[in-house]
Design a protein around this motif. Structure first.
Motif, PDB file in Angstrom:
ATOM      1  N   TYR A  34       0.853  -4.580  -6.760  1.00  0.00           N
ATOM      2  CA  TYR A  34      -0.172  -5.118  -5.650  1.00  0.00           C
ATOM      3  C   TYR A  34       0.403  -6.549  -5.226  1.00  0.00           C
ATOM      4  O   TYR A  34       1.277  -7.020  -5.631  1.00  0.00           O
ATOM      5  CB  TYR A  34      -1.461  -5.646  -6.544  1.00  0.00           C
ATOM      6  CG  TYR A  34      -2.392  -4.419  -7.023  1.00  0.00           C
ATOM      7  CD1 TYR A  34      -2.265  -3.278  -6.550  1.00  0.00           C
ATOM      8  CD2 TYR A  34      -3.448  -4.730  -7.641  1.00  0.00           C
ATOM      9  CE1 TYR A  34      -2.988  -2.292  -6.942  1.00  0.00           C
ATOM     10  CE2 TYR A  34      -4.417  -3.891  -8.063  1.00  0.00           C
ATOM     11  CZ  TYR A  34      -4.230  -2.661  -7.688  1.00  0.00           C
ATOM     12  OH  TYR A  34      -5.097  -1.548  -8.010  1.00  0.00           O
ATOM     13  N   SER A  35      -0.094  -6.738  -3.819  1.00  0.00           N
ATOM     14  CA  SER A  35       0.390  -7.997  -3.319  1.00  0.00           C
ATOM     15  C   SER A  35      -0.300  -9.154  -3.966  1.00  0.00           C
ATOM     16  O   SER A  35      -1.341  -8.903  -4.564  1.00  0.00           O
ATOM     17  CB  SER A  35      -0.117  -7.906  -1.578  1.00  0.00           C
ATOM     18  OG  SER A  35      -1.533  -7.925  -1.692  1.00  0.00           O
ATOM     19  N   ASP A  36       0.428 -10.337  -3.598  1.00  0.00           N
ATOM     20  CA  ASP A  36      -0.042 -11.692  -4.365  1.00  0.00           C
ATOM     21  C   ASP A  36      -1.555 -11.740  -3.879  1.00  0.00           C
ATOM     22  O   ASP A  36      -2.471 -12.273  -4.638  1.00  0.00           O
ATOM     23  CB  ASP A  36       0.806 -12.687  -3.884  1.00  0.00           C
ATOM     24  CG  ASP A  36       2.065 -12.584  -4.638  1.00  0.00           C
ATOM     25  OD1 ASP A  36       2.378 -11.699  -5.712  1.00  0.00           O
ATOM     26  OD2 ASP A  36       3.092 -13.386  -4.126  1.00  0.00           O
ATOM     27  N   GLU A  37      -1.715 -11.522  -2.649  1.00  0.00           N
ATOM     28  CA  GLU A  37      -3.214 -11.604  -1.950  1.00  0.00           C
ATOM     29  C   GLU A  37      -4.019 -10.845  -2.732  1.00  0.00           C
ATOM     30  O   GLU A  37      -5.219 -11.087  -3.304  1.00  0.00           O
ATOM     31  CB  GLU A  37      -3.276 -11.243  -0.731  1.00  0.00           C
ATOM     32  CG  GLU A  37      -4.531 -11.553   0.040  1.00  0.00           C
ATOM     33  CD  GLU A  37      -5.187 -12.954   0.117  1.00  0.00           C
ATOM     34  OE1 GLU A  37      -6.330 -13.099   0.271  1.00  0.00           O
ATOM     35  OE2 GLU A  37      -4.645 -13.905  -0.176  1.00  0.00           O
ATOM     36  N   CYS A  38      -3.970  -9.626  -2.968  1.00  0.00           N
ATOM     37  CA  CYS A  38      -4.688  -8.359  -3.745  1.00  0.00           C
ATOM     38  C   CYS A  38      -4.855  -8.939  -5.106  1.00  0.00           C
ATOM     39  O   CYS A  38      -6.024  -8.849  -5.534  1.00  0.00           O
ATOM     40  CB  CYS A  38      -4.128  -7.049  -3.416  1.00  0.00           C
ATOM     41  SG  CYS A  38      -5.141  -5.838  -4.351  1.00  0.00           S
ATOM     42  N   LYS A  39      -3.733  -9.315  -5.693  1.00  0.00           N
ATOM     43  CA  LYS A  39      -3.962  -9.737  -7.140  1.00  0.00           C
ATOM     44  C   LYS A  39      -5.078 -10.939  -7.271  1.00  0.00           C
ATOM     45  O   LYS A  39      -5.793 -11.077  -8.243  1.00  0.00           O
ATOM     46  CB  LYS A  39      -2.570 -10.292  -7.749  1.00  0.00           C
ATOM     47  CG  LYS A  39      -2.103  -9.127  -8.127  1.00  0.00           C
ATOM     48  CD  LYS A  39      -0.294  -9.680  -8.615  1.00  0.00           C
ATOM     49  CE  LYS A  39       0.579  -8.308  -8.705  1.00  0.00           C
ATOM     50  NZ  LYS A  39       1.962  -8.710  -9.162  1.00  0.00           N
ATOM     51  N   LYS A  60       0.634  -1.192  -0.010  1.00  0.00           N
ATOM     52  CA  LYS A  60       0.179  -0.186   0.120  1.00  0.00           C
ATOM     53  C   LYS A  60       0.884   1.259  -0.073  1.00  0.00           C
ATOM     54  O   LYS A  60       0.536   2.214  -0.837  1.00  0.00           O
ATOM     55  CB  LYS A  60      -1.030   0.051   1.241  1.00  0.00           C
ATOM     56  CG  LYS A  60      -2.094  -0.900   1.032  1.00  0.00           C
ATOM     57  CD  LYS A  60      -2.734  -0.975   2.384  1.00  0.00           C
ATOM     58  CE  LYS A  60      -4.060  -1.980   2.382  1.00  0.00           C
ATOM     59  NZ  LYS A  60      -4.733  -2.203   3.652  1.00  0.00           N
ATOM     60  N   ASP A  61       1.996   1.042   0.858  1.00  0.00           N
ATOM     61  CA  ASP A  61       2.680   2.673   0.886  1.00  0.00           C
ATOM     62  C   ASP A  61       3.433   2.711  -0.591  1.00  0.00           C
ATOM     63  O   ASP A  61       3.675   3.627  -1.002  1.00  0.00           O
ATOM     64  CB  ASP A  61       3.929   2.185   1.950  1.00  0.00           C
ATOM     65  CG  ASP A  61       3.500   2.561   3.317  1.00  0.00           C
ATOM     66  OD1 ASP A  61       2.523   2.951   3.603  1.00  0.00           O
ATOM     67  OD2 ASP A  61       4.133   2.246   4.444  1.00  0.00           O
ATOM     68  N   ILE A  62       3.643   1.608  -1.274  1.00  0.00           N
ATOM     69  CA  ILE A  62       4.516   1.606  -2.633  1.00  0.00           C
ATOM     70  C   ILE A  62       3.423   2.395  -3.472  1.00  0.00           C
ATOM     71  O   ILE A  62       3.508   3.405  -4.219  1.00  0.00           O
ATOM     72  CB  ILE A  62       4.981   0.328  -3.339  1.00  0.00           C
ATOM     73  CG1 ILE A  62       6.112  -0.169  -2.405  1.00  0.00           C
ATOM     74  CG2 ILE A  62       5.419   0.629  -4.499  1.00  0.00           C
ATOM     75  CD1 ILE A  62       6.557  -1.549  -2.736  1.00  0.00           C
ATOM     76  N   THR A  79      -2.667   1.628 -13.545  1.00  0.00           N
ATOM     77  CA  THR A  79      -1.922   0.421 -14.417  1.00  0.00           C
ATOM     78  C   THR A  79      -0.733   0.065 -13.724  1.00  0.00           C
ATOM     79  O   THR A  79      -0.334  -1.028 -13.572  1.00  0.00           O
ATOM     80  CB  THR A  79      -2.073   0.580 -15.743  1.00  0.00           C
ATOM     81  OG1 THR A  79      -3.370   0.856 -16.586  1.00  0.00           O
ATOM     82  CG2 THR A  79      -1.376  -0.661 -16.570  1.00  0.00           C
ATOM     83  N   VAL A  80       0.084   1.265 -13.636  1.00  0.00           N
ATOM     84  CA  VAL A  80       1.271   1.074 -13.144  1.00  0.00           C
ATOM     85  C   VAL A  80       1.322   0.555 -11.465  1.00  0.00           C
ATOM     86  O   VAL A  80       2.001  -0.227 -11.120  1.00  0.00           O
ATOM     87  CB  VAL A  80       2.206   2.463 -13.004  1.00  0.00           C
ATOM     88  CG1 VAL A  80       3.393   2.434 -12.267  1.00  0.00           C
ATOM     89  CG2 VAL A  80       2.601   2.971 -14.468  1.00  0.00           C
ATOM     90  N   ALA A  81       0.367   0.934 -10.610  1.00  0.00           N
ATOM     91  CA  ALA A  81       0.183   0.739  -9.360  1.00  0.00           C
ATOM     92  C   ALA A  81      -0.240  -0.750  -9.328  1.00  0.00           C
ATOM     93  O   ALA A  81       0.328  -1.453  -8.621  1.00  0.00           O
ATOM     94  CB  ALA A  81      -0.981   1.263  -8.838  1.00  0.00           C
ATOM     95  N   LYS A  82      -0.713  -1.377 -10.270  1.00  0.00           N
ATOM     96  CA  LYS A  82      -1.154  -2.871 -10.270  1.00  0.00           C
ATOM     97  C   LYS A  82       0.055  -3.845 -10.229  1.00  0.00           C
ATOM     98  O   LYS A  82       0.084  -4.887  -9.644  1.00  0.00           O
ATOM     99  CB  LYS A  82      -1.985  -3.294 -11.441  1.00  0.00           C
ATOM    100  CG  LYS A  82      -3.289  -2.755 -11.447  1.00  0.00           C
ATOM    101  CD  LYS A  82      -4.225  -3.048 -12.548  1.00  0.00           C
ATOM    102  CE  LYS A  82      -5.671  -2.431 -12.626  1.00  0.00           C
ATOM    103  NZ  LYS A  82      -6.371  -2.664 -13.704  1.00  0.00           N
ATOM    104  N   VAL A  83       1.331  -3.309 -10.848  1.00  0.00           N
ATOM    105  CA  VAL A  83       2.433  -3.977 -10.790  1.00  0.00           C
ATOM    106  C   VAL A  83       2.986  -4.138  -9.173  1.00  0.00           C
ATOM    107  O   VAL A  83       3.344  -5.305  -8.984  1.00  0.00           O
ATOM    108  CB  VAL A  83       3.482  -3.138 -11.477  1.00  0.00           C
ATOM    109  CG1 VAL A  83       4.858  -3.738 -11.084  1.00  0.00           C
ATOM    110  CG2 VAL A  83       3.175  -3.069 -12.825  1.00  0.00           C
TER     111      VAL A  83
END
Length: 94
Positions: free
Chosen positions: A83-88, A16-18, A77-81
Motif C-alpha cells: 500500500y502507498s503511504d497515503e493509502c496506509k 495499485k499495479d503491484i 495481508t500480503v497486499a497491505k505491504v
C-alpha cells in the motif's frame, strides 16, 4: 513539468499495479513495472520482499513476483505491504 497530483496519481498507480498484479496467477512483472514507472520494485520494497520470502508468502521466478500457496491464503495481508503511504494513512495503518 509534473504536478504534485500527477506524481501522486503515478505513485498510486504503481502501488495499485503491484497489489493487483500480485493477486493474479501470473504475478507482478518486475521489468514491466520498472519500465512503466521508472521505479525498481525490488529496490523500493527490498526489506518487505525479503520478509515475505522468509515467511514463504511470495516467490520470485523469471522476473515475476508471485504469491505462494500460503501467500494466496493471506493475499489481502500480503497486499497491505505494498500500500502507498497515503493509502496506509487514510486507512489508519500508520
Amino acid at each position: 513539468m509534473i504536478t504534485k497530483w500527477q506524481y501522486q496519481d503515478s505513485e498510486e498507480n504503481f502501488h495499485k499495479d503491484i497489489i493487483y498484479g500480485i493477486k493474479i496467477a501470473e504475478g507482478v512483472d518486475i521489468n514491466y513495472l520498472s519500465k512503466k514507472y521508472g521505479v525498481n520494485l525490488l529496490d523500493k520494497f527490498k526489506k518487505e520482499i525479503r520478509l515475505l520470502q522468509k515467511h514463504e508468502l511470495i516467490n520470485m521466478k523469471d522476473d515475476k513476483l508471485k504469491l505462494s500457496k500460503m501467500g494466496n491464503l493471506l493475499a489481502e495481508t500480503v497486499a497491505k505491504v505494498f500500500y502507498s503511504d497515503e493509502c496506509k494513512r487514510v486507512m489508519g495503518y500508520q
